[in-house]
Design a protein around this motif. Structure first.
Motif, PDB file in Angstrom:
ATOM      1  N   ALA A 140      30.971  57.558  36.476  1.00  0.00           N
ATOM      2  CA  ALA A 140      29.778  56.769  36.157  1.00  0.00           C
ATOM      3  C   ALA A 140      30.096  55.844  34.991  1.00  0.00           C
ATOM      4  O   ALA A 140      30.883  56.199  34.096  1.00  0.00           O
ATOM      5  CB  ALA A 140      28.624  57.694  35.796  1.00  0.00           C
ATOM      6  N   ALA A 141      29.516  54.666  34.987  1.00  0.00           N
ATOM      7  CA  ALA A 141      29.771  53.694  33.927  1.00  0.00           C
ATOM      8  C   ALA A 141      29.457  54.266  32.549  1.00  0.00           C
ATOM      9  O   ALA A 141      30.113  53.926  31.565  1.00  0.00           O
ATOM     10  CB  ALA A 141      28.957  52.431  34.173  1.00  0.00           C
ATOM     11  N   SER A 142      28.494  55.153  32.479  1.00  0.00           N
ATOM     12  CA  SER A 142      28.101  55.722  31.186  1.00  0.00           C
ATOM     13  C   SER A 142      29.163  56.648  30.593  1.00  0.00           C
ATOM     14  O   SER A 142      29.181  56.862  29.379  1.00  0.00           O
ATOM     15  CB  SER A 142      26.774  56.466  31.314  1.00  0.00           C
ATOM     16  N   ILE A 143      30.059  57.191  31.433  1.00  0.00           N
ATOM     17  CA  ILE A 143      31.086  58.084  30.903  1.00  0.00           C
ATOM     18  C   ILE A 143      32.502  57.529  31.074  1.00  0.00           C
ATOM     19  O   ILE A 143      33.456  58.149  30.635  1.00  0.00           O
ATOM     20  CB  ILE A 143      31.005  59.485  31.538  1.00  0.00           C
ATOM     21  N   ALA A 144      32.647  56.357  31.683  1.00  0.00           N
ATOM     22  CA  ALA A 144      33.962  55.741  31.830  1.00  0.00           C
ATOM     23  C   ALA A 144      34.456  55.289  30.461  1.00  0.00           C
ATOM     24  O   ALA A 144      33.687  54.801  29.633  1.00  0.00           O
ATOM     25  CB  ALA A 144      33.891  54.562  32.787  1.00  0.00           C
ATOM     26  N   SER A 145      35.750  55.429  30.244  1.00  0.00           N
ATOM     27  CA  SER A 145      36.314  55.035  28.958  1.00  0.00           C
ATOM     28  C   SER A 145      36.580  53.531  28.926  1.00  0.00           C
ATOM     29  O   SER A 145      36.578  52.856  29.959  1.00  0.00           O
ATOM     30  CB  SER A 145      37.625  55.793  28.718  1.00  0.00           C
ATOM     31  N   CYS A 146      36.845  53.036  27.738  1.00  0.00           N
ATOM     32  CA  CYS A 146      37.215  51.620  27.596  1.00  0.00           C
ATOM     33  C   CYS A 146      38.519  51.335  28.336  1.00  0.00           C
ATOM     34  O   CYS A 146      38.690  50.254  28.898  1.00  0.00           O
ATOM     35  CB  CYS A 146      37.357  51.256  26.122  1.00  0.00           C
ATOM     36  N   ASP A 147      39.428  52.315  28.353  1.00  0.00           N
ATOM     37  CA  ASP A 147      40.690  52.137  29.082  1.00  0.00           C
ATOM     38  C   ASP A 147      40.442  51.971  30.578  1.00  0.00           C
ATOM     39  O   ASP A 147      41.092  51.157  31.232  1.00  0.00           O
ATOM     40  CB  ASP A 147      41.631  53.320  28.845  1.00  0.00           C
ATOM     41  N   ASP A 148      39.506  52.748  31.131  1.00  0.00           N
ATOM     42  CA  ASP A 148      39.135  52.603  32.540  1.00  0.00           C
ATOM     43  C   ASP A 148      38.622  51.195  32.811  1.00  0.00           C
ATOM     44  O   ASP A 148      38.996  50.555  33.790  1.00  0.00           O
ATOM     45  CB  ASP A 148      38.051  53.613  32.944  1.00  0.00           C
ATOM     46  N   PHE A 149      37.732  50.735  31.932  1.00  0.00           N
ATOM     47  CA  PHE A 149      37.151  49.404  32.105  1.00  0.00           C
ATOM     48  C   PHE A 149      38.225  48.326  32.024  1.00  0.00           C
ATOM     49  O   PHE A 149      38.272  47.409  32.847  1.00  0.00           O
ATOM     50  CB  PHE A 149      36.066  49.160  31.052  1.00  0.00           C
ATOM     51  N   GLU A 150      39.112  48.427  31.033  1.00  0.00           N
ATOM     52  CA  GLU A 150      40.165  47.424  30.864  1.00  0.00           C
ATOM     53  C   GLU A 150      41.131  47.425  32.048  1.00  0.00           C
ATOM     54  O   GLU A 150      41.567  46.367  32.492  1.00  0.00           O
ATOM     55  CB  GLU A 150      40.911  47.653  29.553  1.00  0.00           C
ATOM     56  N   ALA A 151      41.473  48.604  32.569  1.00  0.00           N
ATOM     57  CA  ALA A 151      42.361  48.676  33.733  1.00  0.00           C
ATOM     58  C   ALA A 151      41.698  48.059  34.951  1.00  0.00           C
ATOM     59  O   ALA A 151      42.335  47.295  35.695  1.00  0.00           O
ATOM     60  CB  ALA A 151      42.740  50.131  34.025  1.00  0.00           C
ATOM     61  N   THR A 152      40.431  48.363  35.169  1.00  0.00           N
ATOM     62  CA  THR A 152      39.700  47.796  36.304  1.00  0.00           C
ATOM     63  C   THR A 152      39.635  46.284  36.183  1.00  0.00           C
ATOM     64  O   THR A 152      39.879  45.557  37.157  1.00  0.00           O
ATOM     65  CB  THR A 152      38.282  48.394  36.388  1.00  0.00           C
ATOM     66  N   LEU A 153      39.335  45.788  35.011  1.00  0.00           N
ATOM     67  CA  LEU A 153      39.255  44.354  34.781  1.00  0.00           C
ATOM     68  C   LEU A 153      40.620  43.686  34.997  1.00  0.00           C
ATOM     69  O   LEU A 153      40.719  42.651  35.661  1.00  0.00           O
ATOM     70  CB  LEU A 153      38.746  44.078  33.361  1.00  0.00           C
ATOM     71  N   ALA A 154      41.671  44.293  34.471  1.00  0.00           N
ATOM     72  CA  ALA A 154      43.011  43.716  34.599  1.00  0.00           C
ATOM     73  C   ALA A 154      43.473  43.659  36.051  1.00  0.00           C
ATOM     74  O   ALA A 154      44.035  42.652  36.500  1.00  0.00           O
ATOM     75  CB  ALA A 154      44.012  44.526  33.765  1.00  0.00           C
TER      76      ALA A 154
END
Length: 176
Positions: A140-154
């Motif tokens: 869930a977006a509420s528990i995803a880490s910043c690293d998860d977000f950055e990897a997904t974005l990259a």
């Protein structure tokens, strides 16, 4: 344009892909009439040099097999599923296609290396880039880490953009 239309027909759905594979043609609705396209050499697929990212499974593998069976020369990209990309390569070759190379590259570290490999494999250039690689964070977006977000974005946003820019610089005719 015919190449892009052809490719989009492949990925519409698994059922459509099976029907195309079985019959060798499909119908496209254009207004009230159907226009029939045959999967033949006249569509310009034979000998096209195509880079398929994310070819270790799913849609990327289906695209690779379909294009390989229609005469394209393929360079397959993957990140972590070597078994999957080897299976894709085997299926392409069983279908009569040609796999000129398999490339492992994590797009979080950039995409420049893939262009070096493309230049080594095909000094005359690439005809088509298929941006298929992607990741899904299963949290869930509420528990995803910043690293998860950055990897997904990259992987899902930055890499396809940089690949498309590199393709434009090299005069690649089709970017999907």
């Amino acid at each position: 344009m015919a190449f892009i239309r052809s490719l989009l027909l492949i990925i519409v759905s698994r059922g459509a892909y099976a029907w195309i594979h079985r019959t060798g043609h499909t119908d496209i609705r254009r207004g009230d009439k159907y226009r029939r396209f045959a999967w033949t050499e006249e569509m310009g697929l034979v000998g096209k040099r195509v880079l398929v990212t994310g070819a270790s499974g799913g849609i990327g593998a289906a695209i690779a097999v379909a294009l390989g069976s229609r005469g394209c020369r393929l360079l397959l990209h993957y990140n972590c599923r070597e078994v999957g990309v080897r299976e894709t390569a085997r299926r392409v070759e069983e279908a009569g296609g040609t796999v000129d190379g398999v490339v492992r590259l994590d797009f979080r570290s950039g995409v420049d290396k893939i262009w070096q490999i493309v230049d080594e494999v095909w000094p005359i250039g690439l005809d088509t880039l298929i941006n298929n690689a992607g990741v899904v964070t299963k949290r869930a977006a509420s528990i995803a880490s910043c690293d998860d977000f950055e990897a997904t974005l990259a992987i899902n946003t930055v890499a396809p953009y940089r690949l498309a820019c590199g393709a434009k610089e090299r005069g690649v005719s089709d970017v999907i």
